[in-house]
Design a protein around this motif. Structure first.
Motif, mmCIF file in Angstrom:
data_model
loop_
_atom_site.group_PDB
_atom_site.id
_atom_site.type_symbol
_atom_site.label_atom_id
_atom_site.label_comp_id
_atom_site.label_asym_id
_atom_site.label_seq_id
_atom_site.Cartn_x
_atom_site.Cartn_y
_atom_site.Cartn_z
ATOM 1 N N GLN A 69 0.847 -1.182 0.000
ATOM 2 C CA GLN A 69 0.000 0.000 0.000
ATOM 3 C C GLN A 69 0.881 1.229 0.000
ATOM 4 N N LEU A 70 0.470 2.220 -0.764
ATOM 5 C CA LEU A 70 1.177 3.489 -0.820
ATOM 6 C C LEU A 70 0.154 4.592 -0.608
ATOM 7 N N LEU A 97 -3.132 3.883 -2.886
ATOM 8 C CA LEU A 97 -3.069 2.780 -3.842
ATOM 9 C C LEU A 97 -2.754 1.525 -3.046
ATOM 10 N N MET A 98 -3.605 0.503 -3.201
ATOM 11 C CA MET A 98 -3.426 -0.726 -2.438
ATOM 12 C C MET A 98 -3.538 -1.919 -3.381
ATOM 13 N N VAL A 99 -2.560 -2.803 -3.329
ATOM 14 C CA VAL A 99 -2.542 -4.001 -4.161
ATOM 15 C C VAL A 99 -2.349 -5.202 -3.245
ATOM 16 N N THR A 100 -3.221 -6.204 -3.376
ATOM 17 C CA THR A 100 -3.099 -7.429 -2.590
ATOM 18 C C THR A 100 -3.346 -8.620 -3.496
ATOM 19 N N GLU A 101 -2.455 -9.599 -3.429
ATOM 20 C CA GLU A 101 -2.639 -10.837 -4.195
ATOM 21 C C GLU A 101 -3.821 -11.615 -3.644
ATOM 22 N N GLN A 102 -4.415 -12.400 -4.504
ATOM 23 C CA GLN A 102 -5.479 -13.308 -4.093
ATOM 24 C C GLN A 102 -5.110 -14.701 -4.588
ATOM 25 N N SER A 136 2.821 -4.802 -10.510
ATOM 26 C CA SER A 136 1.590 -4.019 -10.419
ATOM 27 C C SER A 136 1.807 -2.580 -10.881
ATOM 28 N N ILE A 137 2.977 -1.993 -10.622
ATOM 29 C CA ILE A 137 3.257 -0.647 -11.127
ATOM 30 C C ILE A 137 3.355 -0.675 -12.651
ATOM 31 N N ARG A 138 4.034 -1.671 -13.197
ATOM 32 C CA ARG A 138 4.166 -1.775 -14.655
ATOM 33 C C ARG A 138 2.786 -1.959 -15.304
ATOM 34 N N GLN A 139 1.946 -2.830 -14.772
ATOM 35 C CA GLN A 139 0.615 -3.059 -15.334
ATOM 36 C C GLN A 139 -0.278 -1.834 -15.155
ATOM 37 N N SER A 142 0.830 0.778 -17.659
ATOM 38 C CA SER A 142 0.411 0.357 -18.994
ATOM 39 C C SER A 142 -1.076 0.638 -19.203
ATOM 40 N N PHE A 143 -1.889 0.360 -18.205
ATOM 41 C CA PHE A 143 -3.323 0.643 -18.289
ATOM 42 C C PHE A 143 -3.572 2.143 -18.437
ATOM 43 N N LEU A 144 -2.909 2.949 -17.597
ATOM 44 C CA LEU A 144 -3.081 4.409 -17.698
ATOM 45 C C LEU A 144 -2.638 4.921 -19.060
ATOM 46 N N TRP A 145 -1.521 4.414 -19.562
ATOM 47 C CA TRP A 145 -0.990 4.874 -20.844
ATOM 48 C C TRP A 145 -1.955 4.561 -21.984
#
Length: 154
Positions: A69-70, A97-102, A136-139, A142-145
């Motif tokens: 999380q940031l 921004l929060m990323v958690t694996e499932q 997750s930052i790269r993806q 890429s989505f934003l771009w």
């Protein structure tokens, strides 16, 4: 839980229950920077600008899944005097921004896949939490771009 001790007199001691496990293991980093505008402007502008970043890396022991999380915090504060009293107005903007694996079994009703025999779908298989951050930052970029900043996505 309380259990009798082996000491003489049999007094009761508080001992930990080994069945209780943490639901999450985390590490945090926090950085805060405040800029006093009054000092810079020699008293002309009585304000403060603040920037803070809070970062967290976590693991959920039950599923072996990682997350991060940031949180970015921007603050502007302005002080003034009215009717002989001091006032301060502060505006704070917080973005998180929060990323958690499932684990795979969370999506078992939504996805179809072929897995090796006895593949554990109840746990995550990422070995390094920094791989999760990097991917997750790269993806996300890429989505934003492709979807927001350019018209590459049609």
């Amino acid at each position: 839980r309380v259990s009798p001790s082996n000491s003489p007199g049999g007094s009761a001691l508080l001992t930990p229950n080994p069945k209780i496990q943490p639901s999450q293991i985390s590490g945090f980093v926090c950085v805060q920077f405040d800029l006093d505008l009054r000092a810079i402007t020699e008293g002309v502008f009585p304000g403060i600008i603040g920037i803070g970043i809070l970062g967290e890396i976590l693991q959920i022991p039950e599923t072996k899944c990682y997350g991060w999380q940031l949180e970015l915090r921007l603050q502007f504060s302005f002080g003034f005097t009215a009717m002989g009293m001091n006032f301060r107005i502060t505006i704070v903007v917080i973005a998180t921004l929060m990323v958690t694996e499932q684990p795979l079994n969370v999506a078992k009703d939504d996805l179809l896949w072929e897995l090796p025999f006895n593949y554990d779908t109840a746990t995550c298989h990422t070995e390094d939490p920094f791989d999760l951050i990097k991917d997750s930052i790269r993806q996300g970029w890429s989505f934003l771009w492709t979807h927001v900043l350019t018209s590459q996505y049609k």
